[in-house]
Design a protein around this motif. Structure first.
Motif, PDB file in Angstrom:
ATOM      1  N   ARG A  46      16.570  20.554 -10.619  1.00 25.06           N
ATOM      2  CA  ARG A  46      15.467  20.215 -11.364  1.00 25.06           C
ATOM      3  C   ARG A  46      14.817  21.019 -12.295  1.00 25.06           C
ATOM      4  NH1 ARG A  46      12.517  15.903  -7.655  1.00 25.06           N
ATOM      5  NH2 ARG A  46      13.021  17.220  -5.728  1.00 25.06           N
ATOM      6  N   GLN A  51      11.948  17.211 -13.408  1.00 26.13           N
ATOM      7  CA  GLN A  51      13.272  16.322 -13.893  1.00 26.13           C
ATOM      8  C   GLN A  51      14.673  16.886 -13.581  1.00 26.13           C
ATOM      9  OE1 GLN A  51      12.626  13.239 -15.097  1.00 26.13           O
ATOM     10  NE2 GLN A  51      10.593  13.980 -14.676  1.00 26.13           N
ATOM     11  N   ARG A  66      20.911   8.286 -14.447  1.00 25.60           N
ATOM     12  CA  ARG A  66      20.249   8.304 -15.889  1.00 25.60           C
ATOM     13  C   ARG A  66      20.163   6.837 -16.499  1.00 25.60           C
ATOM     14  NH1 ARG A  66      21.997  13.930 -15.972  1.00 25.60           N
ATOM     15  NH2 ARG A  66      20.229  15.032 -16.183  1.00 25.60           N
TER      16      ARG A  66
END
Length: 90
Positions: A46, A51, A66
């Motif tokens: 991340r 993210q 996703r």
């Protein structure tokens, strides 16, 4: 549930490629759980905003997170979280 890493990430995960996790309800919580013990792994997966990095793909039972709820994708007992780090180059 089980979190599975590619062999290429084992060196930053204490030599492990598989983690049995309990008490987590999302992909984010699973990555947080493992990342607490292996901070270098956490940074590889991340970015500074928390993210997923561009070349990291995560699947829950074969479904790309996703295309679901991202890191907030729910997980439960018996499910598998598979992390795949894409290889780029030319």
């Amino acid at each position: 549930m089980t979190l599975v890493l590619p062999t290429v990430l084992a060196e930053v995960a204490g030599g492990r490629t598989e983690f049995a996790l309990t008490g987590v309800s999302s992909v984010r919580a699973a990555l947080d759980n493992v990342g607490e013990s292996y901070p270098i792994l956490a940074r590889r997966l991340r970015d500074e905003r928390g993210q997923l990095r561009r070349y990291v793909n995560v699947y829950v039972d074969g479904d790309d997170v996703r295309r679901r709820e991202g890191l907030d994708t729910a997980v439960g007992e018996g499910q598998e979280i598979l992390v795949i780090q894409s290889v780029a180059g030319g």
